[in-house]
Scaffold this motif. Structure first.
Motif, PDB file in Angstrom:
ATOM      1  N   GLN A  22       0.921  -1.152   0.019  1.00  0.00           N
ATOM      2  CA  GLN A  22      -0.037  -0.076   0.111  1.00  0.00           C
ATOM      3  C   GLN A  22       0.938   1.327  -0.035  1.00  0.00           C
ATOM      4  O   GLN A  22       2.038   1.243   0.584  1.00  0.00           O
ATOM      5  CB  GLN A  22      -0.871  -0.037   1.113  1.00  0.00           C
ATOM      6  N   CYS A  23       0.401   2.468  -0.772  1.00  0.00           N
ATOM      7  CA  CYS A  23       1.106   3.471  -0.472  1.00  0.00           C
ATOM      8  C   CYS A  23      -0.080   4.728  -0.446  1.00  0.00           C
ATOM      9  O   CYS A  23      -1.116   4.527  -0.977  1.00  0.00           O
ATOM     10  CB  CYS A  23       1.779   3.789  -1.698  1.00  0.00           C
ATOM     11  N   ASN A  24       0.311   5.778   0.498  1.00  0.00           N
ATOM     12  CA  ASN A  24      -0.510   6.878   0.492  1.00  0.00           C
ATOM     13  C   ASN A  24      -0.421   7.992  -0.723  1.00  0.00           C
ATOM     14  O   ASN A  24      -1.094   8.838  -0.410  1.00  0.00           O
ATOM     15  CB  ASN A  24      -0.628   7.550   1.860  1.00  0.00           C
ATOM     16  N   LEU A  25       0.661   7.859  -1.297  1.00  0.00           N
ATOM     17  CA  LEU A  25       0.677   8.627  -2.567  1.00  0.00           C
ATOM     18  C   LEU A  25       0.435   7.865  -3.778  1.00  0.00           C
ATOM     19  O   LEU A  25       0.497   6.468  -3.817  1.00  0.00           O
ATOM     20  CB  LEU A  25       2.248   9.042  -2.551  1.00  0.00           C
ATOM     21  N   ARG A  26       0.482   8.605  -5.099  1.00  0.00           N
ATOM     22  CA  ARG A  26       0.303   7.836  -6.133  1.00  0.00           C
ATOM     23  C   ARG A  26       1.241   8.768  -7.283  1.00  0.00           C
ATOM     24  O   ARG A  26       0.873   9.495  -8.177  1.00  0.00           O
ATOM     25  CB  ARG A  26      -1.260   8.062  -6.933  1.00  0.00           C
ATOM     26  N   CYS A  27       2.393   8.274  -7.146  1.00  0.00           N
ATOM     27  CA  CYS A  27       3.474   9.022  -7.996  1.00  0.00           C
ATOM     28  C   CYS A  27       3.379   8.700  -9.271  1.00  0.00           C
ATOM     29  O   CYS A  27       3.211   7.446  -9.649  1.00  0.00           O
ATOM     30  CB  CYS A  27       5.005   8.916  -7.394  1.00  0.00           C
ATOM     31  N   SER A  28       3.577   9.391 -10.137  1.00  0.00           N
ATOM     32  CA  SER A  28       3.162   9.231 -11.566  1.00  0.00           C
ATOM     33  C   SER A  28       4.055   8.075 -12.148  1.00  0.00           C
ATOM     34  O   SER A  28       3.734   7.521 -13.019  1.00  0.00           O
ATOM     35  CB  SER A  28       3.198  10.519 -12.483  1.00  0.00           C
ATOM     36  N   TYR A  29       5.280   8.223 -11.746  1.00  0.00           N
ATOM     37  CA  TYR A  29       6.548   7.393 -12.290  1.00  0.00           C
ATOM     38  C   TYR A  29       6.684   6.118 -11.282  1.00  0.00           C
ATOM     39  O   TYR A  29       7.990   5.535 -11.770  1.00  0.00           O
ATOM     40  CB  TYR A  29       7.508   7.927 -12.580  1.00  0.00           C
TER      41      TYR A  29
END
Length: 473
Positions: free
Chosen positions: A95-102
């Motif tokens: 899981q991650c709380n960010l959604r980095c584009s790359y």
């Protein structure tokens, strides 16, 4: 006559030969250079023998003596796997709380994507037990926490650290973490400092540049929160902040000028260790294109570093994003001056003993050589906590050069090639490593090394000596 393996190249000032046998660069006259070029194209004469003998008396340009491609640790890998495991990288969550584009798990790559999977306490303890059971010859161990965003599982991390301290006797164990920096609360930072963690924080530069790629699920940028957390670290734990690495990804669509200015002037990050990483292109589903302006500025900044390296420019004018190039240059310089002989049984560099440095344990207990390889390619999996390490697959990874043995035996780049399995662009579901995948990256690797050889020759023409610049870096 057997094959003599070398490369010819010239700068604006001199003509050079790179000799594979000794992994050495040496200057030659223009007329000798022509003889060497002719010999590469099959033209042999009395002059050829005269020139070759001149340099062979110094141990250079010997006939190819490589007879077999095999990694020097190949025969011992079973022993290493049983007794010399050095560290773990625990994927405590996907899981991650960010959604980095790359992000490697964003869907841009042939790899898994973010999920709700998280590592159980039982799996984490089992992984730590596995490390301790297979490291009896090691005095120091390292455990790193990885994600997703590992701090989403802060409670699990604390349980792992406590478990290690209860179980381990007579060894030094260190801890590390790669984080996006958004969850570095006062409580978390205090804990990391108390347990002497090494920390790497992802930050891409200015607010505009960082927030264009590193967003929360809501679409809000993460820059302000990360900088607030780093400011707290600097104010309350300056020593800890000073040894925290800042990992910045250079986006092909970004404004590199803004980022250079940011890292050069920001006081929170002053004296921090800034590590610049280009966007990882291995495994990308679509090719990326960098702007012309991006490449121009990057080359200009690197030129300033080269002027610094040759004592033509003070360090204060060199961007923190390129100063890390110095350590790489030092290593390459030293490699080219060891005059190591390449003969008999050998192997190109690159492959480490799979899993020994940082065995990557997924949330479900599968084992991979490190976190850089794709988790969706079965050929990269080297076992599980339940079944143990697969020595046969580890041998195949370590002895990667065997796939291209004929090509490697006569390749001028054998001494400096750094290809490992993480560089192979294997597809989802790939069951075994293959020659075609390795050959795809060979040409790119040759270009990288040749650029370094050329650069080193030019720097030496300007009286560059690594030893003289080490103290100033």
């Amino acid at each position: 006559m057997e094959q003599i393996i070398y490369r010819c190249f010239k700068t604006l000032k001199n003509h050079y030969i790179f000799d594979r046998h000794t992994n050495t660069i040496f200057p030659v006259t223009e007329s000798e250079y022509k003889v060497f070029e002719d010999y590469l194209h099959g033209k042999n004469s009395d002059k050829t023998q005269e020139v070759l003998k001149k340099y062979q008396q110094f141990g250079l340009l010997r006939e190819n003596q490589v007879t077999k491609i095999e990694h020097p640790s190949y025969k011992w890998i079973g022993h290493y796997a049983e007794h010399r495991l050095e560290g773990l990288t625990l994927q405590v969550t996907q899981q991650c709380n960010l959604r980095c584009s790359y992000c490697a798990y964003s869907g841009l790559y042939y790899n898994r994507e973010h999920s709700s999977e998280r590592m159980s306490v039982e799996t984490a303890m089992s992984a730590i037990d596995f490390l301790l059971e297979h490291s009896d010859e090691m005095k120091e161990l390292h455990i790193s926490f990885y994600g997703g965003e590992p701090l989403l599982e802060f409670d699990l991390i604390k349980k792992c650290v406590s478990y290690v301290k209860e179980k381990v006797e007579g060894k030094r164990v260190t801890f590390g973490m790669t984080t996006n920096g958004t969850l570095l609360t006062e409580e978390v930072v205090s804990y990391l400092v108390a347990h002497d963690f090494s920390l790497a924080v992802s930050l891409d530069g200015s607010k505009k540049e960082h927030d264009s790629n590193r967003k929360f699920r809501s679409g809000k940028g993460s820059f302000d929160l990360i900088m607030k957390n780093l400011q707290y670290m600097k104010e309350h734990y300056p020593d800890f902040m000073a040894r925290t690495s800042i990992m910045t990804v250079v986006s092909p669509n970004g404004n590199i000028a803004d980022n250079l200015q940011f890292f050069h002037t920001d006081q929170v990050l002053a004296d921090s260790n800034i590590m610049m990483n280009p966007l990882e292109e291995t495994g990308l589903k679509e090719e990326v294109q960098y702007k012309d302006s991006f490449n121009l500025i990057r080359r200009y900044e690197y030129l300033k570093y080269l002027l610094f390296a040759t004592s033509k420019l003070d360090k204060e004018y060199v961007s923190a994003l390129v100063i890390s190039s110095h350590s790489k240059m030092q290593q390459f310089y030293q490699t080219l001056h060891r005059q190591e002989i390449y003969s008999g049984t050998t192997h190109h560099g690159g492959p480490c003993i799979p899993g020994m440095k940082r065995l990557f344990v997924t949330v479900t207990g599968e084992l991979f050589p490190c976190e850089k390889v794709s988790e969706t390619a079965p050929c990269n999996c080297i076992g599980s906590l339940e079944k143990g390490l697969d020595i046969k697959k580890m041998k195949a990874m370590l002895n990667l050069g065997k796939l291209t043995e004929a090509e490697c035996m006569t390749c001028w780049n054998l001494p400096n090639c750094k290809i490992c399995v993480a560089q192979l662009d294997v597809s989802d579901g790939c069951e075994s490593l293959c020659k075609e995948d390795k050959l795809k990256v060979c040409q790119e690797e040759k270009m990288r090394v040749m650029a370094g050889i050329y650069e080193m020759a030019v720097l030496r023409e300007f009286n560059f000596h690594v030893e003289e610049r080490e103290a100033g870096i």
